[in-house]
Scaffold this motif. Structure first.
Motif, PDB file in Angstrom:
ATOM      1  N   ALA A 125       0.815  -1.215   0.000  1.00  0.00           N
ATOM      2  CA  ALA A 125       0.000   0.000   0.000  1.00  0.00           C
ATOM      3  C   ALA A 125       0.852   1.270   0.000  1.00  0.00           C
ATOM      4  O   ALA A 125       0.568   2.210  -0.745  1.00  0.00           O
ATOM      5  CB  ALA A 125      -0.940  -0.010   1.214  1.00  0.00           C
ATOM      6  N   LEU A 126       1.909   1.314   0.822  1.00  0.00           N
ATOM      7  CA  LEU A 126       2.701   2.536   0.942  1.00  0.00           C
ATOM      8  C   LEU A 126       3.419   2.906  -0.358  1.00  0.00           C
ATOM      9  O   LEU A 126       3.293   4.049  -0.816  1.00  0.00           O
ATOM     10  CB  LEU A 126       3.703   2.401   2.090  1.00  0.00           C
ATOM     11  N   PRO A 127       4.173   1.994  -0.999  1.00  0.00           N
ATOM     12  CA  PRO A 127       4.811   2.392  -2.264  1.00  0.00           C
ATOM     13  C   PRO A 127       3.819   2.755  -3.358  1.00  0.00           C
ATOM     14  O   PRO A 127       4.082   3.669  -4.153  1.00  0.00           O
ATOM     15  CB  PRO A 127       5.642   1.156  -2.646  1.00  0.00           C
ATOM     16  N   ILE A 128       2.681   2.056  -3.419  1.00  0.00           N
ATOM     17  CA  ILE A 128       1.671   2.396  -4.429  1.00  0.00           C
ATOM     18  C   ILE A 128       1.094   3.780  -4.148  1.00  0.00           C
ATOM     19  O   ILE A 128       0.894   4.589  -5.073  1.00  0.00           O
ATOM     20  CB  ILE A 128       0.556   1.333  -4.461  1.00  0.00           C
ATOM     21  N   TYR A 129       0.846   4.078  -2.882  1.00  0.00           N
ATOM     22  CA  TYR A 129       0.321   5.397  -2.525  1.00  0.00           C
ATOM     23  C   TYR A 129       1.301   6.499  -2.896  1.00  0.00           C
ATOM     24  O   TYR A 129       0.914   7.538  -3.436  1.00  0.00           O
ATOM     25  CB  TYR A 129       0.008   5.440  -1.027  1.00  0.00           C
ATOM     26  N   ASN A 139      -7.405  10.248  -5.424  1.00  0.00           N
ATOM     27  CA  ASN A 139      -8.812  10.655  -5.496  1.00  0.00           C
ATOM     28  C   ASN A 139      -9.362  10.507  -6.917  1.00  0.00           C
ATOM     29  O   ASN A 139     -10.021  11.404  -7.453  1.00  0.00           O
ATOM     30  CB  ASN A 139      -8.977  12.094  -5.015  1.00  0.00           C
ATOM     31  N   SER A 140      -9.095   9.358  -7.541  1.00  0.00           N
ATOM     32  CA  SER A 140      -9.567   9.084  -8.895  1.00  0.00           C
ATOM     33  C   SER A 140      -9.982   7.624  -9.001  1.00  0.00           C
ATOM     34  O   SER A 140      -9.622   6.788  -8.160  1.00  0.00           O
ATOM     35  CB  SER A 140      -8.471   9.385  -9.928  1.00  0.00           C
ATOM     36  N   TYR A 141     -10.738   7.307 -10.047  1.00  0.00           N
ATOM     37  CA  TYR A 141     -11.131   5.919 -10.275  1.00  0.00           C
ATOM     38  C   TYR A 141      -9.909   5.039 -10.553  1.00  0.00           C
ATOM     39  O   TYR A 141      -9.889   3.867 -10.176  1.00  0.00           O
ATOM     40  CB  TYR A 141     -12.098   5.840 -11.456  1.00  0.00           C
ATOM     41  N   PHE A 142      -8.917   5.608 -11.221  1.00  0.00           N
ATOM     42  CA  PHE A 142      -7.708   4.839 -11.509  1.00  0.00           C
ATOM     43  C   PHE A 142      -6.988   4.457 -10.222  1.00  0.00           C
ATOM     44  O   PHE A 142      -6.514   3.327 -10.076  1.00  0.00           O
ATOM     45  CB  PHE A 142      -6.774   5.653 -12.412  1.00  0.00           C
ATOM     46  N   ALA A 143      -6.904   5.380  -9.287  1.00  0.00           N
ATOM     47  CA  ALA A 143      -6.242   5.085  -8.018  1.00  0.00           C
ATOM     48  C   ALA A 143      -6.984   4.004  -7.244  1.00  0.00           C
ATOM     49  O   ALA A 143      -6.372   3.173  -6.561  1.00  0.00           O
ATOM     50  CB  ALA A 143      -6.146   6.358  -7.178  1.00  0.00           C
ATOM     51  N   ASP A 210     -14.472  -3.273   0.312  1.00  0.00           N
ATOM     52  CA  ASP A 210     -13.150  -2.794   0.716  1.00  0.00           C
ATOM     53  C   ASP A 210     -13.234  -1.382   1.286  1.00  0.00           C
ATOM     54  O   ASP A 210     -13.793  -0.477   0.664  1.00  0.00           O
ATOM     55  CB  ASP A 210     -12.212  -2.813  -0.493  1.00  0.00           C
ATOM     56  N   LEU A 211     -12.685  -1.217   2.463  1.00  0.00           N
ATOM     57  CA  LEU A 211     -12.620   0.103   3.095  1.00  0.00           C
ATOM     58  C   LEU A 211     -11.184   0.592   3.221  1.00  0.00           C
ATOM     59  O   LEU A 211     -10.934   1.797   3.177  1.00  0.00           O
ATOM     60  CB  LEU A 211     -13.285   0.065   4.477  1.00  0.00           C
ATOM     61  N   PHE A 212     -10.237  -0.341   3.345  1.00  0.00           N
ATOM     62  CA  PHE A 212      -8.852   0.026   3.606  1.00  0.00           C
ATOM     63  C   PHE A 212      -8.279   0.916   2.506  1.00  0.00           C
ATOM     64  O   PHE A 212      -7.790   2.019   2.783  1.00  0.00           O
ATOM     65  CB  PHE A 212      -8.011  -1.248   3.752  1.00  0.00           C
ATOM     66  N   TRP A 213      -8.354   0.472   1.248  1.00  0.00           N
ATOM     67  CA  TRP A 213      -7.717   1.230   0.171  1.00  0.00           C
ATOM     68  C   TRP A 213      -8.460   2.525  -0.160  1.00  0.00           C
ATOM     69  O   TRP A 213      -7.827   3.580  -0.307  1.00  0.00           O
ATOM     70  CB  TRP A 213      -7.569   0.354  -1.069  1.00  0.00           C
ATOM     71  N   PRO A 214      -9.801   2.544  -0.284  1.00  0.00           N
ATOM     72  CA  PRO A 214     -10.481   3.830  -0.512  1.00  0.00           C
ATOM     73  C   PRO A 214     -10.237   4.841   0.596  1.00  0.00           C
ATOM     74  O   PRO A 214     -10.164   6.047   0.333  1.00  0.00           O
ATOM     75  CB  PRO A 214     -11.964   3.431  -0.579  1.00  0.00           C
ATOM     76  N   LEU A 215     -10.093   4.377   1.825  1.00  0.00           N
ATOM     77  CA  LEU A 215      -9.833   5.303   2.933  1.00  0.00           C
ATOM     78  C   LEU A 215      -8.492   6.008   2.766  1.00  0.00           C
ATOM     79  O   LEU A 215      -8.304   7.126   3.259  1.00  0.00           O
ATOM     80  CB  LEU A 215      -9.858   4.527   4.253  1.00  0.00           C
ATOM     81  N   ILE A 216      -7.569   5.377   2.031  1.00  0.00           N
ATOM     82  CA  ILE A 216      -6.233   5.958   1.836  1.00  0.00           C
ATOM     83  C   ILE A 216      -6.206   6.929   0.666  1.00  0.00           C
ATOM     84  O   ILE A 216      -5.637   8.014   0.763  1.00  0.00           O
ATOM     85  CB  ILE A 216      -5.197   4.834   1.625  1.00  0.00           C
ATOM     86  N   VAL A 217      -6.833   6.561  -0.452  1.00  0.00           N
ATOM     87  CA  VAL A 217      -6.651   7.330  -1.686  1.00  0.00           C
ATOM     88  C   VAL A 217      -7.798   8.283  -2.001  1.00  0.00           C
ATOM     89  O   VAL A 217      -7.670   9.113  -2.900  1.00  0.00           O
ATOM     90  CB  VAL A 217      -6.432   6.374  -2.884  1.00  0.00           C
ATOM     91  N   THR A 219     -10.471  11.331  -0.914  1.00  0.00           N
ATOM     92  CA  THR A 219     -10.599  12.437   0.047  1.00  0.00           C
ATOM     93  C   THR A 219     -11.931  13.169  -0.067  1.00  0.00           C
ATOM     94  O   THR A 219     -12.153  14.137   0.658  1.00  0.00           O
ATOM     95  CB  THR A 219      -9.456  13.442  -0.155  1.00  0.00           C
ATOM     96  N   SER A 220     -12.814  12.754  -0.983  1.00  0.00           N
ATOM     97  CA  SER A 220     -14.104  13.434  -1.153  1.00  0.00           C
ATOM     98  C   SER A 220     -15.181  12.414  -1.486  1.00  0.00           C
ATOM     99  O   SER A 220     -14.890  11.302  -1.915  1.00  0.00           O
ATOM    100  CB  SER A 220     -14.022  14.491  -2.274  1.00  0.00           C
ATOM    101  N   THR A 221     -16.436  12.834  -1.307  1.00  0.00           N
ATOM    102  CA  THR A 221     -17.552  11.933  -1.599  1.00  0.00           C
ATOM    103  C   THR A 221     -17.736  11.704  -3.095  1.00  0.00           C
ATOM    104  O   THR A 221     -18.438  10.773  -3.484  1.00  0.00           O
ATOM    105  CB  THR A 221     -18.853  12.502  -1.019  1.00  0.00           C
ATOM    106  N   GLU A 222     -17.130  12.532  -3.943  1.00  0.00           N
ATOM    107  CA  GLU A 222     -17.294  12.375  -5.384  1.00  0.00           C
ATOM    108  C   GLU A 222     -16.725  11.053  -5.892  1.00  0.00           C
ATOM    109  O   GLU A 222     -17.194  10.514  -6.896  1.00  0.00           O
ATOM    110  CB  GLU A 222     -16.631  13.543  -6.122  1.00  0.00           C
ATOM    111  N   ARG A 223     -15.689  10.542  -5.245  1.00  0.00           N
ATOM    112  CA  ARG A 223     -15.077   9.277  -5.656  1.00  0.00           C
ATOM    113  C   ARG A 223     -15.199   8.213  -4.573  1.00  0.00           C
ATOM    114  O   ARG A 223     -14.588   7.154  -4.680  1.00  0.00           O
ATOM    115  CB  ARG A 223     -13.588   9.504  -5.982  1.00  0.00           C
ATOM    116  N   ALA A 224     -15.972   8.466  -3.539  1.00  0.00           N
ATOM    117  CA  ALA A 224     -16.087   7.525  -2.429  1.00  0.00           C
ATOM    118  C   ALA A 224     -16.866   6.289  -2.847  1.00  0.00           C
ATOM    119  O   ALA A 224     -17.848   6.369  -3.590  1.00  0.00           O
ATOM    120  CB  ALA A 224     -16.761   8.188  -1.237  1.00  0.00           C
TER     121      ALA A 224
END
Length: 278
Positions: A125-129, A139-143, A210-217, A219-224
Motif C-alpha cells: 500500500a505505501l509504495p503504491i500510494y 482521489n480518482s477511479y484509476f487510483a 473494501d474500506l482500507f484502500w479507498p480510505l487511503i486514496v 478524500t471526497s464523496t465524489e469518488r467515495a
C-alpha cells in the motif's frame, strides 16, 4: 413417531445447519430490524425485533438525503466492474498459457503465482500510494482500481479450471488453423463462464466491501465507494441516528445479495471446477 427417528443423523445435520444459518443471519436480521425502527424506539429500554412503529421509509429518506447515495452506488459499481474486467482480461490468457502451453518458465510462473497469493495489499500500500501521489492520481477511479488489476487469485482459479479442459478440444482448434488468441477468445472463454462467474462473486464482494484502500486514496464523496460513504454518513452529524445508518447499510448490502442469488448456480459450478459444461 419415535424419539429415535427424531434424532436421526439427517435431522441432526439439518438442525446443525439451521443453527449455523441463524448465527450468520443474525446480524442481517438485526440490521433490518434497526433500519425499520424510529430513533426513539431504538434507544428505548424494551428490546424487540419487530418495530412497533414502521419507520423504514423515513430512515431510507434520511440515508439518501444526508449523503449522495446514488453517487456512492455508481462509484462502487464502476470501480468493481472496471477491476473485474481488467482482471479477467489479464488472468485468462495467463492461466491458459500456464495450463495448456509448454515453455521453460511455466514452473517459475506457477511459483510466482503461489507466492503472490501470500502478499497482502497492506504490504504494497505505501509504495503504491507514494507513486500515485507523485503522479497526481489520488482521489480518482484509476487510483481505486489500478492496484487490483492483476489478480493472482484469479490466475490460480482459472488455471485449475483450464487444466480440467480436454487437450483434444484445443488440438482440434489448432488443426482448424486457429491462433492461440483465437482459441482463448472463441474456445476457452465460452467454456469458462462458470469459473468467470465464481471469480466475479469473489472479486466484486472483495472490492465492494473494501474500506482500507479507498480510505487511503479518496478524500471526497465524489469518488467515495459505498463503505467509505457510510463513514461520511456518520460524519454528517448522524452518528447517533442508527436507524438511518442501518438503512444506508441495507442499501449498500442489497446489490451484493441480489448479485449472488442471481449467479448462485454458476458460482457453485465454478467452485466445483468440474471442467467443461454442456
Amino acid at each position: 413417531m419415535s424419539l429415535l427417528s427424531l434424532i436421526s443423523p439427517r435431522n441432526l445435520r439439518l438442525a446443525l445447519l439451521s443453527l449455523g444459518a441463524l448465527v450468520f443471519l443474525a446480524p442481517y436480521i438485526w440490521m433490518l430490524s434497526t433500519a425499520a425502527k424510529s430513533r426513539e424506539e431504538i434507544f428505548s429500554s424494551s428490546l424487540s425485533l419487530w418495530p412497533h412503529h414502521w419507520a423504514l421509509w423515513e430512515n431510507l429518506g434520511k440515508a439518501f438525503s444526508r449523503v449522495p447515495m446514488l453517487q456512492l452506488l455508481f462509484n462502487g459499481v464502476f470501480v468493481c466492474a472496471l477491476i473485474f474486467f481488467v482482471q479477467v482480461v489479464i488472468a485468462i490468457p495467463c492461466a491458459y498459457a500456464m495450463a495448456k502451453l509448454k515453455f521453460r518458465a511455466a514452473q517459475t510462473m506457477m511459483t510466482l503465482v503461489m507466492l503472490g497469493l501470500l502478499v497482502p495489499i497492506h504490504a504494497t500500500a505505501l509504495p503504491i500510494y507514494v507513486a500515485l501521489n507523485k503522479t497526481g492520481m489520488l482521489n480518482s477511479y484509476f487510483a481505486l482500481s489500478a492496484p487490483f488489476f492483476i489478480s493472482v487469485f484469479g490466475i490460480f482459479l482459472f488455471l485449475q479450471f483450464f487444466r480440467a479442459m480436454p487437450d483434444d478440444l484445443i488440438s482440434a482448434a489448432r488443426l482448424d488453423g486457429m491462433s492461440e488468441a483465437a482459441i482463448v477468445s472463441r474456445v476457452i472463454v465460452p467454456n469458462a463462464w462458470p469459473a468467470v462467474t465464481a471469480f466475479a462473486i469473489f472479486s466484486v464482494v472483495a472490492h465492494w466491501n473494501d474500506l482500507f484502500w479507498p480510505l487511503i486514496v479518496v478524500t471526497s464523496t465524489e469518488r467515495a465507494t459505498p463503505p467509505l460513504g457510510l463513514l461520511f454518513f456518520r460524519a454528517a452529524e448522524a452518528g447517533d441516528d442508527y436507524g438511518a445508518l442501518m438503512a444506508a447499510t441495507l442499501v449498500v448490502t442489497l446489490p451484493l445479495v441480489a448479485a449472488f442469488l442471481a449467479a448462485q448456480r454458476r458460482f457453485i459450478e465454478g467452485i466445483t471446477l468440474t471442467g467443461l459444461k454442456g
